[in-house]
Scaffold this motif. Structure first.
Motif, PDB file in Angstrom:
ATOM      1  N   UNK A 189       4.714 -22.478  10.806  1.00 24.49           N
ATOM      2  CA  UNK A 189       5.380 -21.906  11.985  1.00 24.49           C
ATOM      3  C   UNK A 189       4.494 -20.835  12.627  1.00 24.49           C
ATOM      4  N   UNK A 190       3.936 -19.956  11.779  1.00 21.25           N
ATOM      5  CA  UNK A 190       3.100 -18.882  12.295  1.00 21.25           C
ATOM      6  C   UNK A 190       1.833 -19.383  12.956  1.00 21.25           C
ATOM      7  N   UNK A 191       1.167 -20.353  12.322  1.00 17.23           N
ATOM      8  CA  UNK A 191      -0.079 -20.873  12.879  1.00 17.23           C
ATOM      9  C   UNK A 191       0.157 -21.644  14.175  1.00 17.23           C
ATOM     10  N   UNK A 192       1.279 -22.360  14.245  1.00 21.35           N
ATOM     11  CA  UNK A 192       1.615 -23.089  15.467  1.00 21.35           C
ATOM     12  C   UNK A 192       1.871 -22.108  16.613  1.00 21.35           C
ATOM     13  N   UNK A 193       2.662 -21.070  16.323  1.00 26.96           N
ATOM     14  CA  UNK A 193       2.949 -20.059  17.339  1.00 26.96           C
ATOM     15  C   UNK A 193       1.676 -19.332  17.751  1.00 26.96           C
ATOM     16  N   UNK A 194       0.855 -19.017  16.747  1.00 30.97           N
ATOM     17  CA  UNK A 194      -0.388 -18.287  17.007  1.00 30.97           C
ATOM     18  C   UNK A 194      -1.319 -19.088  17.916  1.00 30.97           C
ATOM     19  N   UNK A 195      -1.418 -20.391  17.660  1.00 29.49           N
ATOM     20  CA  UNK A 195      -2.274 -21.244  18.483  1.00 29.49           C
ATOM     21  C   UNK A 195      -1.782 -21.268  19.932  1.00 29.49           C
TER      22      UNK A 195
END
Length: 236
Positions: A189-195
């Motif tokens: 979730x964090x990496x998707x949002x971060x991207x």
């Protein structure tokens, strides 16, 4: 013309996204921390994840001095470094009864046992030495744009591999026992949002590449969770 209500909404979402960026990198390790403390074992968690993130974020902080980027990303790096030190401490403490037959320390300079030492102090010495070397190099070559871009690329490329040690550990044991699934879900979730954040904020290309690779590795680990039995493979 943008209305005051639209400005307020934009400010709200910008503030929330900045807070998520600052604290989101550390949040996934909370369930893993409590799982290690509850089981009194870090067997399912790879401390190499801590090594990768410590190197990546020390480099990223050095990159900031040569090429400024958003302050929330800088704060995120500081918080992740502190989080990784906390994770290392509990891993070493919980495994103190199952350490190697011979005590190993950083000052042995034995590459065979690198990042597999007996005391938390050894890890602090290693991190302190690496941070000092990177700081000295940055101070000497801060005006060199090639050097600055190189440490930025190294930082993000290193961070992009953060979940690889966990992926390999799961593959070698054919099990995800001891690994917090909540941690991996929060990674995803964090990496998707971060991207998405990097795309919308027009961040340097290195950040976008990092986020994309991290998201892909997160998906592979989630696939392992579905594929592997939670019970470790028994030796026949």
């Amino acid at each position: 013309m943008v209305s005051s209500a639209d400005q307020a909404i934009l400010f709200f979402f910008t503030s929330v996204s900045s807070l998520f960026i600052m604290f989101g990198g550390a949040l996934p390790y909370i369930p893993q921390y409590f799982q290690i403390r509850k089981s009194n074992s870090s067997e399912g968690f790879s401390t190499k994840v801590c090594f990768v993130l410590l190197i990546a974020n020390i480099l990223r902080i050095a990159f900031w001095f040569g090429k400024f980027y958003e302050t929330p990303l800088l704060i995120q790096s500081v918080l992740i470094i502190l989080t990784m030190l906390v994770m290392l401490e509990i891993c070493i403490r919980c495994n103190k009864d199952s350490v190697l037959d011979k005590r190993r320390s950083f000052t042995d300079f034995d590459p065979v046992y690198f990042w597999n030492w007996s005391k938390f102090l050894d890890y602090l010495q290693c991190v302190g030495l690496m941070a000092s070397l990177i700081a000295m190099l940055t101070y000497c070559f801060i005006e060199n744009s090639v050097f600055v871009e190189t440490i930025g690329t190294l930082s993000l490329c290193t961070e992009a591999t953060l979940a690889l040690p966990q992926l390999v550990k799961n593959f070698q044991s054919a099990s995800t026992q001891g690994m917090s699934v909540q941690m991996v879900l929060m990674w995803f979730i964090g990496d998707s949002f971060k991207t998405l954040y990097f795309i919308l904020r027009d961040s340097p290309l290195q950040f976008l590449m990092c986020g994309s690779i991290q998201t892909a590795v997160d998906i592979l680990i989630l696939f392992q969770v579905v594929s592997y039995d939670k019970t470790p493979e028994r030796t026949k």
